[in-house]
Design a protein around this motif. Structure first.
Motif, PDB file in Angstrom:
ATOM      1  N   ASN A 223       0.814  -1.209   0.000  1.00 18.73           N
ATOM      2  CA  ASN A 223       0.000   0.000   0.000  1.00 18.73           C
ATOM      3  C   ASN A 223       0.854   1.268   0.000  1.00 18.73           C
ATOM      4  OD1 ASN A 223       0.439   1.029   2.826  1.00 18.73           O
ATOM      5  ND2 ASN A 223      -0.481  -0.935   3.360  1.00 18.73           N
ATOM      6  N   SER A 248      -6.744   2.391  -8.095  1.00 15.42           N
ATOM      7  CA  SER A 248      -8.202   2.485  -8.062  1.00 15.42           C
ATOM      8  C   SER A 248      -8.681   2.505  -9.505  1.00 15.42           C
ATOM      9  CB  SER A 248      -8.641   3.748  -7.308  1.00 15.42           C
ATOM     10  OG  SER A 248     -10.042   3.760  -7.139  1.00 15.42           O
ATOM     11  N   ARG A 328     -12.392  -3.356   6.905  1.00  9.12           N
ATOM     12  CA  ARG A 328     -12.248  -2.217   5.998  1.00  9.12           C
ATOM     13  C   ARG A 328     -13.344  -2.225   4.932  1.00  9.12           C
ATOM     14  NH1 ARG A 328      -6.574  -3.938   6.098  1.00  9.12           N
ATOM     15  NH2 ARG A 328      -5.431  -2.624   7.573  1.00  9.12           N
ATOM     16  N   ALA A 332     -16.261   0.653   4.420  1.00 13.47           N
ATOM     17  CA  ALA A 332     -16.432   1.405   3.169  1.00 13.47           C
ATOM     18  C   ALA A 332     -17.885   1.403   2.723  1.00 13.47           C
ATOM     19  CB  ALA A 332     -15.546   0.805   2.084  1.00 13.47           C
ATOM     20  N   ALA A 375     -16.475   8.946  -0.945  1.00 16.91           N
ATOM     21  CA  ALA A 375     -15.217   8.421  -0.410  1.00 16.91           C
ATOM     22  C   ALA A 375     -14.854   7.089  -1.059  1.00 16.91           C
ATOM     23  CB  ALA A 375     -15.332   8.259   1.107  1.00 16.91           C
ATOM     24  N   GLN A 378     -12.695   7.555  -3.972  1.00 17.96           N
ATOM     25  CA  GLN A 378     -11.386   8.171  -3.747  1.00 17.96           C
ATOM     26  C   GLN A 378     -10.395   7.225  -3.088  1.00 17.96           C
ATOM     27  OE1 GLN A 378     -11.118  11.103  -5.225  1.00 17.96           O
ATOM     28  NE2 GLN A 378     -13.304  10.890  -5.673  1.00 17.96           N
ATOM     29  N   ASP A 379     -10.886   6.344  -2.220  1.00 17.26           N
ATOM     30  CA  ASP A 379     -10.024   5.417  -1.500  1.00 17.26           C
ATOM     31  C   ASP A 379      -9.975   4.076  -2.222  1.00 17.26           C
ATOM     32  OD1 ASP A 379      -9.767   7.385   0.473  1.00 17.26           O
ATOM     33  OD2 ASP A 379     -11.565   6.665   1.512  1.00 17.26           O
ATOM     34  N   GLU A 380      -8.859   3.372  -2.092  1.00 19.80           N
ATOM     35  CA  GLU A 380      -8.755   2.041  -2.679  1.00 19.80           C
ATOM     36  C   GLU A 380      -9.472   1.045  -1.777  1.00 19.80           C
ATOM     37  OE1 GLU A 380      -5.464  -1.077  -4.498  1.00 19.80           O
ATOM     38  OE2 GLU A 380      -4.852   0.294  -2.907  1.00 19.80           O
ATOM     39  N   VAL A 381     -10.560   0.469  -2.267  1.00 29.08           N
ATOM     40  CA  VAL A 381     -11.316  -0.529  -1.519  1.00 29.08           C
ATOM     41  C   VAL A 381     -10.821  -1.908  -1.944  1.00 29.08           C
ATOM     42  CG1 VAL A 381     -13.586  -1.462  -0.970  1.00 29.08           C
ATOM     43  CG2 VAL A 381     -13.296   1.000  -1.359  1.00 29.08           C
ATOM     44  N   SER A 404      -8.990  10.331  -9.223  1.00 32.25           N
ATOM     45  CA  SER A 404      -8.293   9.499  -8.241  1.00 32.25           C
ATOM     46  C   SER A 404      -6.840   9.929  -8.108  1.00 32.25           C
ATOM     47  CB  SER A 404      -8.352   8.032  -8.680  1.00 32.25           C
ATOM     48  OG  SER A 404      -7.511   7.243  -7.883  1.00 32.25           O
ATOM     49  N   LYS A 405      -6.268   9.709  -6.927  1.00 38.22           N
ATOM     50  CA  LYS A 405      -4.847   9.985  -6.706  1.00 38.22           C
ATOM     51  C   LYS A 405      -3.970   8.879  -7.279  1.00 38.22           C
ATOM     52  CE  LYS A 405      -4.894   7.911  -2.058  1.00 38.22           C
ATOM     53  NZ  LYS A 405      -4.715   8.175  -0.609  1.00 38.22           N
ATOM     54  N   TYR A 406      -4.603   7.753  -7.665  1.00 41.42           N
ATOM     55  CA  TYR A 406      -3.851   6.613  -8.191  1.00 41.42           C
ATOM     56  C   TYR A 406      -3.787   6.654  -9.712  1.00 41.42           C
ATOM     57  CZ  TYR A 406      -4.388   4.619  -3.510  1.00 41.42           C
ATOM     58  OH  TYR A 406      -4.344   4.400  -2.164  1.00 41.42           O
TER      59      TYR A 406
END
Length: 476
Positions: A223, A248, A328, A332, A375, A378-381, A404-406
Motif C-alpha cells: 500500500n 483504483s 475495511r 467502506a 469516499a 477516492q479510497d482504494e477498496v 483518483s490519486k492513483y
C-alpha cells in the motif's frame, strides 16, 4: 523450519513465531519464524557472500536454472495451489492458475536469457567505449499477501537472471507457498545464499531490509502508506527502487461496447480474488445509454455467484484474507450508506450461516448512483465492492476517472478506435486495456503513475532495472 532458504540458517527464538491462518475457517494451519533485524542481517550477509560466484555464471546458465525451477513448480502445482488457497483464501482454480502463472514467468525469463545487450561508442581519435550491463549486487523484495506467488515470480525472475542475489520477505499472512517455491528453486540447483527468504512483520523484518546499506535495489509491492516509509528507509544507499503501491482502476464502458462481454469483464475484473487485486476494477463508469441494461445484467451475475471456502467445488469467490480486510470492506460500504453517497443494488453485507461463521466472508456488492465525490471512489477498496457512476459522454468519464490519486491501470470497452486513442492519451494510468481488464503477461511492463508508485516490473524493463551500465574507455 529454517528462517532462510539457500542461506545461513537462523532459528527463531523460543516462542517467537507467527501463526498462519486459513481465512475461510479461522484455523491456524502453520507457523513461521518471527524474523527480526538479526535474521535480515544474516540473510543479506549470505547473499553478499554468494554474489561473486553467482554473478560470474553466464546468463544462459541462470536461465536454465529458472527453467528447471519452473518445471518443478508445474510438477507440484496442485499441492502448491491447495496450500495457497489454505493460506490466502482464493478459490482453488484461481490459486492453481496463479501457481502456473509463476512458472510461466520463470519460463519467460529463461527464454530471454542471453548476455545483456551492450553498445559501443566510437570517439574518433579520442578512443572507443564499450558499455555493458552488469548486476547490481544484493537486492531485496517485499511480497504482498494478495498475489504472493505471481509477484514472487515478478521479482525473483529478473533479479536472479540478471546475476543478482536476493533477500525476499513474504507477507506474514501468506508465507507458506513462497517458502515452498523457494525450496523448489533450491531443488533446481540454486546455489546457497543466492535466494534467502526471511519471514517476519513489515515493521521489523521489512524495515530492516529496506534500510540495509548492502541492499542495492529494493522492489516492494504494497500500500501507499507503507511505500512512503520504504522510500524513506531506503534513503540514498539504493541504486534502484521499484514501488507498486496499489490503484483504483477505472473501467469505462461506452454505448457501442459489447455489453455481455463487458459485464463478464466487470465481474472478473472486480471480484477475482474477492477484489483483492491492485489492478482490479474499482470504479465502473457506464455511458448513460447502456447503464440500465448493464446494471440489470450485472446484478443477475452477482446474485448468481457462489461464495465459500475456496477448496469446495464450483466456488466463484472465497473469503477476504483477514479480519482487518473484512472490517475495511464493511466500513467502506456502511460509510457510503450513512452518507447517502450511493445505493446498494446487490449484496452489501457480511455473510453468515453454516460455512461462513468462522471465516471472513463478504457478499459481492454492487453500489449504484454513486456521488462523484464519494469516499468509496477516492479510497482504494480492497474487497468485493463495485461502485458505479453513470456518465453522459467520454470526456466526462475520463475526467471523473482521473479524479483518483492513483494511476495504475484502466480499461475502456468500445469498438471505436478514436475512443481508444483518446482514453490512452488522456487517462492517468501505467497500462490501458481495451475490451479486457487485469491481464498482465510477463512480457508486458507493469507499473503505475501518480501515487501508484515508481518503476516497472515484467519484461525487459524489469531486467534492465536489475542491472546498471558499466563503461570501458579505450584510449588508443
Amino acid at each position: 523450519m529454517d528462517m532462510l532458504i539457500n542461506g545461513a540458517a537462523a532459528q527463531a527464538a523460543e516462542n517467537s513465531w507467527i501463526d498462519v491462518t486459513n481465512p475461510a475457517t479461522g484455523e491456524v494451519i502453520d507457523r513461521v519464524p518471527d524474523g527480526s533485524r538479526e535474521e535480515i542481517n544474516a540473510a543479506v550477509e549470505a547473499a553478499d557472500a554468494a554474489f561473486a560466484g553467482w554473478s560470474e555464471t553466464t546468463m544462459r546458465e541462470r536461465g536454465l536454472l529458472l527453467y528447471r525451477a519452473a518445471g518443478l513448480i508445474r510438477r507440484d502445482y496442485k499441492d502448491l495451489g491447495r496450500l495457497l488457497t489454505n493460506e490466502q483464501g482464493k478459490p482453488l482454480r484461481e490459486a492453481t492458475d496463479e501457481v502456473r502463472g509463476c512458472a510461466n514467468i520463470l519460463e519467460y525469463y529463461a527464454a530471454i536469457a542471453g548476455q545483456p545487450a551492450g553498445e559501443s561508442v566510437s570517439l574518433g581519435k579520442a578512443g572507443d567505449c564499450l558499455v555493458n550491463r552488469v548486476p547490481l549486487g544484493v537486492c531485496g523484495a517485499i511480497i504482498p499477501w494478495n498475489m504472493p506467488v505471481i509477484i514472487m515470480g515478478w521479482k525473483v525472475g529478473p533479479a536472479l537472471l540478471a546475476g543478482n542475489t536476493l533477500v525476499l520477505k513474504p507477507a506474514s499472512a501468506t508465507p507458506l507457498t513462497n517458502l515452498k517455491i523457494a525450496a523448489l528453486l533450491q531443488e533446481a540447483g540454486l546455489p546457497a545464499g543466492v535466494l534467502n527468504v526471511v519471514t517476519g512483520p513489515g515493521e521489523t523484518a521489512g524495515a530492516a531490509l529496506a534500510g540495509h546499506t548492502l541492499v542495492k535495489k529494493l522492489s516492494f509491492t504494497g500500500n501507499y502508506v507503507t511505500g512512503k516509509k520504504i522510500r524513506e528507509l531506503a534513503g540514498s544507499h539504493l541504486s534502484s527502487l521499484t514501488l507498486e503501491l496499489g490503484g483504483s482502476d477505472p473501467m469505462i464502458v461506452m454505448a457501442d461496447a459489447d455489453i455481455d462481454k463487458a459485464v463478464e469483464g466487470a465481474v472478473r475484473g472486480r471480484f477475482y480474488n474477492a477484489g483483492q487485486i491492485c489492478t482490479a476494477v474499482k470504479r465502473l463508469f457506464l455511458h448513460e445509454k447502456i447503464a440500465g441494461e448493464f446494471m440489470q445484467k450485472l446484478t443477475v451475475k452477482l446474485e448468481g455467484m457462489k461464495v465459500g471456502n475456496g477448496l469446495l467445488p464450483h466456488i466463484d469467490m472465497g473469503p477476504l484474507n483477514s479480519s482487518e480486510q473484512l472490517a475495511r470492506t464493511v466500513s467502506a460500504v456502511e460509510t457510503t450508506k450513512e452518507r447517502e453517497e450511493g445505493t446498494v443494488r446487490s449484496g452489501g453485507c457480511r455473510l453468515a450461516g453454516p460455512g461462513f461463521d468462522t471465516g471472513f466472508f463478504y457478499s459481492p456488492t454492487l453500489i449504484a448512483d454513486v456521488a462523484p465525490d464519494a469516499a468509496i471512489l477516492q479510497d482504494e477498496v480492497f474487497g468485493p465492492v463495485l461502485p458505479v457512476v453513470t456518465v453522459p459522454d467520454l470526456a466526462s468519464a475520463i475526467r471523473e476517472a482521473n479524479r483518483s490519486k492513483y494511476g495504475l491501470g484502466a480499461s475502456v470497452w468500445t469498438k471505436d478506435l478514436g475512443t481508444v486513442k483518446q482514453v490512452y492519451r488522456d487517462i492517468h494510468a501505467g497500462i490501458v486495456w481495451v475490451n479486457r481488464h487485469l491481464t498482465v503477461p510477463p512480457e508486458v511492463p507493469f507499473g503505475g503513475t501518480e501515487e501508484s508508485g515508481v518503476g516497472r516490473e515484467n519484461g525487459y524493463k524489469a531486467l534492465d532495472s536489475y542491472t546498471q551500465s558499466k563503461t570501458l574507455y579505450l584510449g588508443w
